[in-house]
Design an enzyme around this catalytic site. Structure first.
Site, PDB file in Angstrom:
ATOM      1  N   GLU A 128      29.323  21.709  25.758  1.00 13.35           N
ATOM      2  CA  GLU A 128      30.315  22.765  25.971  1.00 13.35           C
ATOM      3  C   GLU A 128      30.935  23.162  24.632  1.00 13.35           C
ATOM      4  O   GLU A 128      31.360  22.289  23.882  1.00 13.35           O
ATOM      5  CB  GLU A 128      31.421  22.281  26.926  1.00 13.35           C
ATOM      6  CG  GLU A 128      32.328  23.405  27.388  1.00 13.35           C
ATOM      7  CD  GLU A 128      33.357  22.924  28.411  1.00 13.35           C
ATOM      8  OE1 GLU A 128      33.580  23.629  29.393  1.00 13.35           O
ATOM      9  OE2 GLU A 128      33.915  21.830  28.213  1.00 13.35           O
ATOM     10  N   GLY A 266      38.535  14.478  25.083  1.00 16.13           N
ATOM     11  CA  GLY A 266      38.845  13.293  25.858  1.00 16.13           C
ATOM     12  C   GLY A 266      37.659  12.867  26.693  1.00 16.13           C
ATOM     13  O   GLY A 266      37.335  11.683  26.793  1.00 16.13           O
ATOM     14  N   GLU A 269      32.647  16.922  31.562  1.00 17.95           N
ATOM     15  CA  GLU A 269      32.261  16.860  32.958  1.00 17.95           C
ATOM     16  C   GLU A 269      30.785  17.092  33.205  1.00 17.95           C
ATOM     17  O   GLU A 269      30.413  17.743  34.201  1.00 17.95           O
ATOM     18  CB  GLU A 269      33.069  17.892  33.761  1.00 17.95           C
ATOM     19  CG  GLU A 269      32.797  19.360  33.425  1.00 17.95           C
ATOM     20  CD  GLU A 269      33.691  19.958  32.363  1.00 17.95           C
ATOM     21  OE1 GLU A 269      33.828  21.195  32.321  1.00 17.95           O
ATOM     22  OE2 GLU A 269      34.259  19.188  31.565  1.00 17.95           O
ATOM     23  N   GLU A 301      37.835  14.639  35.199  1.00 18.90           N
ATOM     24  CA  GLU A 301      36.389  14.885  35.130  1.00 18.90           C
ATOM     25  C   GLU A 301      35.740  14.805  36.508  1.00 18.90           C
ATOM     26  O   GLU A 301      34.801  15.558  36.807  1.00 18.90           O
ATOM     27  CB  GLU A 301      35.730  13.896  34.166  1.00 18.90           C
ATOM     28  CG  GLU A 301      36.322  13.889  32.761  1.00 18.90           C
ATOM     29  CD  GLU A 301      36.448  15.263  32.144  1.00 18.90           C
ATOM     30  OE1 GLU A 301      35.559  16.109  32.350  1.00 18.90           O
ATOM     31  OE2 GLU A 301      37.447  15.504  31.440  1.00 18.90           O
TER      32      GLU A 301
END
Length: 860
Positions: A128, A266, A269, A301
């Protein structure tokens, strides 16, 4: 030339032309231990709505060996500018691309890491927003979903995890082949591969006949610290809660969570194969707030498996459909799931997430929750406090407006209607309108499609007996910052007013009135005739998204008795209001310090304690009158030592105050205490001076000149891990010498060999608030270098440098002027401009706050 960018119009055109069926991707990672490049072979099958048209497929790679479209080889010259041109499409097409792709050390694409503990190589992907194209050729946009089949060759002895269930490997000799089954239809950015000698712990989620295999992985060097049972417990709570509320079974075949090294975010997903930063495997004692944060990330997530993976936004302007919902879901699950260890999650949300949102919403780059995203560069800087925290706050307001049952009924219909597809804002609003019976178009215009923040203030009049004659909620819409798009608006708010009185020394809520606020003035007749309570708290229970002010008498009571609230949420709201007033120059830094010194003594919520500690440090370093700053810092350091010694042995509060003192120590006695804790000559009962705390103590000693390279090397010998290497790099950059600063600057700005984590550590050590004079010469160097960095480094690396090395501690008009001169002459790209303008806004805010603190000091 597009470079690695992609515009929304290009994406629309391509989506209208193509339907993508499948990808077969073969990756040969057999030489991963050597680094360099790897062979990537992609076969993609797709149809074209208008045969004869042309399009392009995305690829970021050093070279292409073969391009075959519908059986016809294409000249390698078709690969240029991170795209492969595809002319003369048929109705049904098959494209084969063989490329040599590159491993990275930036946390983008296929990241390669060598663990200094065992010398082994560990790989993981991070795709991403647009980085799957660094690993295989693809149509890199969220609305061109497909099924993905991965076949991966790796060294023998390795494990490979992907979105599909992990197969048994085949082959002999030095390599093994892992052939995965095809995935369901999904977007490119949530595909994933994790490979290396990772170790796993396994469990299963069961609900009736449902069986979902669960896995948790990490490097062997962290295995002794991996508390997999705790991770599984939170995960199962999330499965129970989300499946009930969403009325849609978990949509993938298994659920793995992989703690990976040098991860930029962090977590991510990836469908059925979530990657998390491995700092969440705690190798030293941390407070409960860290476990709560990890649990929130796990739930965030997991919620994405529905919000984002099952149903995906059509384009990145609706990123909030993913992130705002996942952020709201993590908080509501922690608050409501049976057996949750953190039912106070809305306190944490108010104190941390909304503070982030309020800060972001007052920057010149503020934007609507539903942002205008013109290209990939726009979205890469849009993972911000508005997309996550403001969006989740607005959803909480929406739940209060329509009711939770109707809200989740709408969500259930949304998932059933759009499973495996792509959506836009009207798709969600339509489902919520059907479930609630409310027209949400006006609400959407006010909350999702406009920028800026409102301020709510109480206005009250008392009679001679202290009874309330009138009570009005005043709503303000401060002008948007200069440069921001749009106009400030007043919004409808659903809020509660809390009435609190002192009862046996405790601030107890005696009543609560819930109402709708709309327009500049909202009368509250329910309060007329009542005796004025000790505290009147607007937005009690934190239902709405707005900055809140206390009336003068309430503020006086809160200043003296903040720790006396019996519940954590009103305390958090008052802390948040005080912090916001400090940032806005309505409360002097010296007064915020006084509030912190009194209020923290009675604050039981460790998350709130640590937030206020961070905010107090920032206020003293940035917002205090420079002439008074040292006095304030000394008061803060003395209080930290006092609280450290008074805290219960072994408690979270003790550890939090130890870390605060380690960051604030200034006197010979305080620095001597740090040195004594490090060498064992000083003991604070119950305080475990473990690996991470040792580095924290040493960092301050190095930055103040009390420890040298010899001490850093000795500590690194004790902790010869990747984390130890990062701490050592930070310490060396923190040395208070011109030579150390020059060395750190050269390693980051003039070289590009540092990994993402080591670079981040060096930047953190370089920027020291107590070293303003040493840092001053680097302001001009920053502006000379920053555009070239943006143009030559990857997004993650350049953003670290642009934000991290801005001369933030040079709080003076000259810094603003230098920034303005650069903005006027450099012609920066919009995403680069945004980052620099945000940093500039921090200087302007600090100047205003310093002026307010100076004025307060002059008044005595």
């Amino acid at each position: 030339m597009p470079g690695t960018n992609l515009t929304r119009e290009e994406a629309r055109t391509r989506a209208a032309l193509l339907h993508v069926e499948s990808y077969d991707i073969e990756l040969d990672l057999g030489s991963a231990r050597d680094g360099g490049t790897f062979r990537s072979t992609t076969v993609v099958r797709f149809s074209a709505a208008t045969p004869g048209d042309s399009t392009f497929i995305d690829l970021v790679a050093p070279s292409v060996a073969e391009i075959v479209l519908n059986g016809e080889p294409l000249d390698p010259a078709h690969f240029a500018d991170s795209r492969i041109a595809l002319p003369g499409l048929l109705a049904d097409n098959e494209l084969r691309v063989v490329a040599d792709c590159a491993y990275t050390n930036t946390g983008e694409g296929l990241h390669r890491f060598v663990d200094p503990v065992d010398g082994e190589t560990y790989l993981y992907t991070q795709f991403e927003v647009p980085d799957a194209r660094r690993v295989f050729a693809n149509f890199e946009q969220p609305d061109l979903k497909a099924a993905f089949r991965f076949t991966v060759t790796v060294p023998a002895g390795w494990v490979v995890v992907s979105n599909s269930p992990t197969p048994e490997p085949s082959g002999e000799g030095d390599t093994r082949v892992w052939a995965f089954e095809p995935t369901p239809r999904m977007s490119t950015y949530i595909t994933a591969l994790v490979a290396g000698p990772y170790v796993g712990v396994f469990d299963e989620y069961t609900a009736g006949a449902q069986r979902v295999p669960l896995g948790v992985y990490c490097r062997p060097s962290l295995r002794e610290f991996l508390d997999a049972d705790a991770v599984f417990a939170v995960t199962k709570q999330g499965f129970d809660y989300f499946q009930e509320k969403f009325d849609f079974a978990y949509p993938f075949a298994k659920y793995d969570q992989l703690f990976v090294p040098e991860f930029n975010a962090g977590a991510m997903e990836n469908a059925g194969a979530v990657t998390l930063r491995d700092q969440y495997v705690f190798r030293s004692k941390v407070t409960d707030a860290s476990y709560e944060m990890r649990a929130a990330t796990i739930l965030h997530e997991l919620a994405h498996m529905w919000f984002g993976d099952l149903v995906t936004m059509e384009w990145w302007n609706d990123l909030w459909l993913n992130e705002s919902f996942a952020t709201f879901a993590e908080a509501v699950c922690q608050a409501e799931a049976p057996g949750s260890k953190w039912p106070h999650s809305w306190t944490t949300f108010a104190n941390q997430m909304k503070t982030w949102a309020y800060r972001q919403d007052q920057l010149p780059s503020t934007h609507p929750i539903m942002a205008e995203i013109n290209d990939l560069e726009d979205v890469q800087v849009n993972f911000d406090g508005i997309t996550y925290a403001k969006g989740a706050s607005v959803l909480k307001q929406l739940v209060a407006y329509v009711g939770q049952d109707a809200f989740f009924q709408g969500v259930q219909a949304y998932f059933k209607r759009h499973a495996w597809g792509n959506t836009t804002l009207p798709d969600l609003l339509g489902a919520l309108e059907e479930a609630s019976g409310r027209d949400l178009k006006t609400w959407s215009k006010a909350w999702l499609e406009t920028a800026g923040i409102n301020v709510l203030r109480p206005e009250l009049h008392l009679d001679g007996n202290g009874d309330i004659e009138s009570f009005t909620v005043l709503q303000e819409a401060p002008a948007l910052p200069a440069g921001a798009r749009g106009e400030a608006v007043l919004r409808p708010h659903r809020i509660a007013v809390g009435l609190y009185d002192l009862v046996d020394g405790a601030l107890v809520r005696t009543d609560r009135i819930e109402l709708d606020v709309d327009g500049p003035r909202t009368e509250v007749p329910e309060l007329v005739g009542r005796h004025r309570p000790a505290v009147l708290l607007l937005n009690d229970d934190d239902l709405s998204y707005a900055k809140v002010r206390l009336d003068e008498d309430s503020l006086a009571v809160v200043t003296e008795h903040l720790g006396a609230f019996t519940d954590s949420l009103p305390r958090a709201l008052c802390w948040s209001s005080a912090w916001d007033m400090t940032r806005d120059g309505e409360l002097a830094t010296r007064d915020y310090l006084s509030l912190a010194l009194s209020g923290l003594q009675g604050e039981s919520d460790i998350g709130v304690v640590q937030s206020v500690q961070r905010q107090t440090k920032l206020a003293l370093e940035m917002y205090a009158d420079p002439a008074w700053r040292e006095e304030g810092l000394q008061r803060w350091a003395a209080a930290a030592e006092e609280q450290l010694r008074a805290a219960a042995p072994g408690s979270d509060h003790q550890l939090a105050w130890a870390r605060t003192l380690a960051a604030a120590a200034r006197t010979d006695g305080q620095l001597g205490l740090l040195a004594g804790l490090l060498d064992g000559s000083e003991v604070v009962e119950g305080l475990a001076v473990d690996t991470d705390l040792r580095w924290t103590l040493l960092a301050r000693l190095v930055a103040t000149g009390r420890a040298d390279d010899k001490a850093v090397n000795a500590e690194l010998a004790r902790d010869s891990t990747s984390s130890g290497q990062e701490h050592a790099a930070s310490c060396r950059a923190a040395r208070p010498t011109a030579a150390a600063k020059a060395e750190a600057w050269e390693s980051v700005v003039e070289s590009d060999t540092l990994t993402n984590y080591v670079q981040e550590a060096v930047i953190g050590g370089f920027q020291q608030a107590d070293q303003r004079e040493l840092l001053a010469p680097y302001a001009a160097k920053y502006f000379a270098a920053v555009k070239g960095i943006w143009e030559t480094r990857s997004h993650e690396i350049s953003q670290q440098i642009i934000v991290g090395l801005y001369p933030a501690y040079q709080v003076e008009q000259a810094t603003v002027d230098a920034t303005d001169a650069w903005l006027a002459s450099a012609d920066p790209a919009p995403a680069l401009r945004r980052q620099v303008v945000e940093a500039r806004a921090g200087i302007e805010r600090a100047l205003r706050a310093q002026a307010a603190d100076r004025a307060a000091g002059a008044q005595g």
